[in-house]
Design a protein around this motif. Structure first.
Motif, PDB file in Angstrom:
ATOM      1  N   ARG A   1       1.342  -0.842   0.119  1.00  0.00           N
ATOM      2  CA  ARG A   1      -0.085   0.142  -0.179  1.00  0.00           C
ATOM      3  C   ARG A   1       0.566   1.352  -0.087  1.00  0.00           C
ATOM      4  O   ARG A   1       0.627   2.416  -1.047  1.00  0.00           O
ATOM      5  N   LEU A   2       1.781   1.035   0.608  1.00  0.00           N
ATOM      6  CA  LEU A   2       2.864   2.337   1.087  1.00  0.00           C
ATOM      7  C   LEU A   2       3.625   2.322  -0.486  1.00  0.00           C
ATOM      8  O   LEU A   2       3.453   3.991  -0.923  1.00  0.00           O
ATOM      9  N   ARG A   3       4.038   1.511  -1.033  1.00  0.00           N
ATOM     10  CA  ARG A   3       4.587   1.568  -2.626  1.00  0.00           C
ATOM     11  C   ARG A   3       4.156   2.191  -3.387  1.00  0.00           C
ATOM     12  O   ARG A   3       3.323   2.711  -4.686  1.00  0.00           O
ATOM     13  N   GLU A   4       2.586   1.010  -3.988  1.00  0.00           N
ATOM     14  CA  GLU A   4       1.300   1.664  -5.310  1.00  0.00           C
ATOM     15  C   GLU A   4       0.455   2.412  -4.971  1.00  0.00           C
ATOM     16  O   GLU A   4      -0.092   3.246  -5.783  1.00  0.00           O
ATOM     17  N   GLN A   5      -0.466   2.877  -3.553  1.00  0.00           N
ATOM     18  CA  GLN A   5      -0.834   3.413  -3.853  1.00  0.00           C
ATOM     19  C   GLN A   5      -0.552   4.749  -2.472  1.00  0.00           C
ATOM     20  O   GLN A   5      -1.259   5.859  -3.567  1.00  0.00           O
ATOM     21  N   LEU A   6       0.416   4.466  -2.658  1.00  0.00           N
ATOM     22  CA  LEU A   6       0.918   6.365  -1.604  1.00  0.00           C
ATOM     23  C   LEU A   6       2.314   6.573  -2.754  1.00  0.00           C
ATOM     24  O   LEU A   6       2.262   7.846  -2.094  1.00  0.00           O
ATOM     25  N   GLY A   7       2.427   5.953  -3.533  1.00  0.00           N
ATOM     26  CA  GLY A   7       3.811   6.032  -3.647  1.00  0.00           C
ATOM     27  C   GLY A   7       5.141   6.968  -3.160  1.00  0.00           C
ATOM     28  O   GLY A   7       5.975   7.227  -3.987  1.00  0.00           O
ATOM     29  N   PHE A   8       5.425   5.509  -2.369  1.00  0.00           N
ATOM     30  CA  PHE A   8       6.790   5.549  -1.442  1.00  0.00           C
ATOM     31  C   PHE A   8       7.490   4.155  -2.210  1.00  0.00           C
ATOM     32  O   PHE A   8       7.501   3.689  -1.369  1.00  0.00           O
ATOM     33  N   ALA A   9       7.416   4.603  -3.668  1.00  0.00           N
ATOM     34  CA  ALA A   9       8.126   3.154  -4.035  1.00  0.00           C
ATOM     35  C   ALA A   9       9.301   3.076  -3.700  1.00  0.00           C
ATOM     36  O   ALA A   9       9.349   1.174  -3.848  1.00  0.00           O
ATOM     37  N   ASP A  10      10.524   3.275  -2.788  1.00  0.00           N
ATOM     38  CA  ASP A  10      11.609   2.844  -1.919  1.00  0.00           C
ATOM     39  C   ASP A  10      11.853   2.889  -1.481  1.00  0.00           C
ATOM     40  O   ASP A  10      12.106   2.537  -0.920  1.00  0.00           O
ATOM     41  N   ILE A  11      10.384   2.460  -0.424  1.00  0.00           N
ATOM     42  CA  ILE A  11      10.483   2.162   1.389  1.00  0.00           C
ATOM     43  C   ILE A  11      11.129   0.156   1.468  1.00  0.00           C
ATOM     44  O   ILE A  11      10.000  -0.338   0.377  1.00  0.00           O
ATOM     45  N   ALA A  12      11.786   0.272   1.811  1.00  0.00           N
ATOM     46  CA  ALA A  12      11.988  -1.213   2.074  1.00  0.00           C
ATOM     47  C   ALA A  12      10.922  -1.500   2.706  1.00  0.00           C
ATOM     48  O   ALA A  12      10.587  -1.710   3.813  1.00  0.00           O
ATOM     49  N   GLU A  13      10.501  -3.038   2.928  1.00  0.00           N
ATOM     50  CA  GLU A  13       9.886  -4.224   3.617  1.00  0.00           C
ATOM     51  C   GLU A  13      10.342  -4.788   5.137  1.00  0.00           C
ATOM     52  O   GLU A  13       9.986  -4.106   6.009  1.00  0.00           O
ATOM     53  N   GLY A  14      11.813  -3.915   5.406  1.00  0.00           N
ATOM     54  CA  GLY A  14      12.308  -4.277   6.323  1.00  0.00           C
ATOM     55  C   GLY A  14      12.257  -2.742   6.881  1.00  0.00           C
ATOM     56  O   GLY A  14      11.820  -3.071   8.912  1.00  0.00           O
ATOM     57  N   THR A  15      12.551  -1.811   6.600  1.00  0.00           N
ATOM     58  CA  THR A  15      11.685  -0.267   7.225  1.00  0.00           C
ATOM     59  C   THR A  15      10.615  -0.828   7.840  1.00  0.00           C
ATOM     60  O   THR A  15      10.415  -0.405   9.043  1.00  0.00           O
ATOM     61  N   VAL A  16       9.480  -1.319   7.297  1.00  0.00           N
ATOM     62  CA  VAL A  16       8.417  -1.741   7.694  1.00  0.00           C
ATOM     63  C   VAL A  16       8.265  -2.471   8.573  1.00  0.00           C
ATOM     64  O   VAL A  16       7.425  -2.276  10.001  1.00  0.00           O
ATOM     65  N   TYR A  17       8.851  -3.913   8.838  1.00  0.00           N
ATOM     66  CA  TYR A  17       8.918  -4.636   9.764  1.00  0.00           C
ATOM     67  C   TYR A  17       8.906  -4.198  10.899  1.00  0.00           C
ATOM     68  O   TYR A  17       8.984  -3.910  11.913  1.00  0.00           O
ATOM     69  N   ALA A  18      10.525  -3.153  10.792  1.00  0.00           N
ATOM     70  CA  ALA A  18      10.809  -2.568  12.278  1.00  0.00           C
ATOM     71  C   ALA A  18      10.240  -2.125  12.074  1.00  0.00           C
ATOM     72  O   ALA A  18       9.609  -1.370  14.318  1.00  0.00           O
TER      73      ALA A  18
END
Length: 110
Positions: A34-51
């Motif tokens: 959702r962060l990448r595709e709907q909100l446009g934060f394409a460069d966000i790493a999965e590890g960042t979200v999980y942390a």
């Protein structure tokens, strides 16, 4: 600009994720998509979200339910609880305050 975006996102990502989970319960990968595709934060790493999810769980802002997955181990589904709603409310109040001040500065430049 990408570096500036990354730095600004670090300060607001918790509130953004709380807002996503407030809309409906979700698991980590779903939040990342959702962060990448709907909100446009394409460069966000999965590890960042999980942390971040670990931190908000430890801080008591979300409830976690393990649900079976078709692929692999159960998924942790996060839902916002009352402490999380309070934190999200504080985030929106702070965001509004900052956005108004920044817009005043911006309008002053014109």
């Amino acid at each position: 600009m990408a570096n500036q975006m990354t730095e600004m996102l670090k300060g607001t990502l918790e509130g953004i994720v709380l807002a996503i989970v407030a809309a409906r319960p979700a698991y980590g990968y779903e939040i990342t998509v959702r962060l990448r595709e709907q909100l446009g934060f394409a460069d966000i790493a999965e590890g960042t979200v999980y942390a971040l999810l670990v931190r908000i769980e430890q801080r008591g802002f979300v409830d976690v339910e393990k649900v079976p997955s078709e692929k692999g181990p159960p998924r942790k589904v996060y839902s916002l609880n009352s402490a999380g709603r309070d934190q999200l409310g504080e985030f929106w109040r702070t965001w509004s305050f900052l956005a108004e001040r920044i817009e005043q500065l911006h309008q002053g430049e014109n």
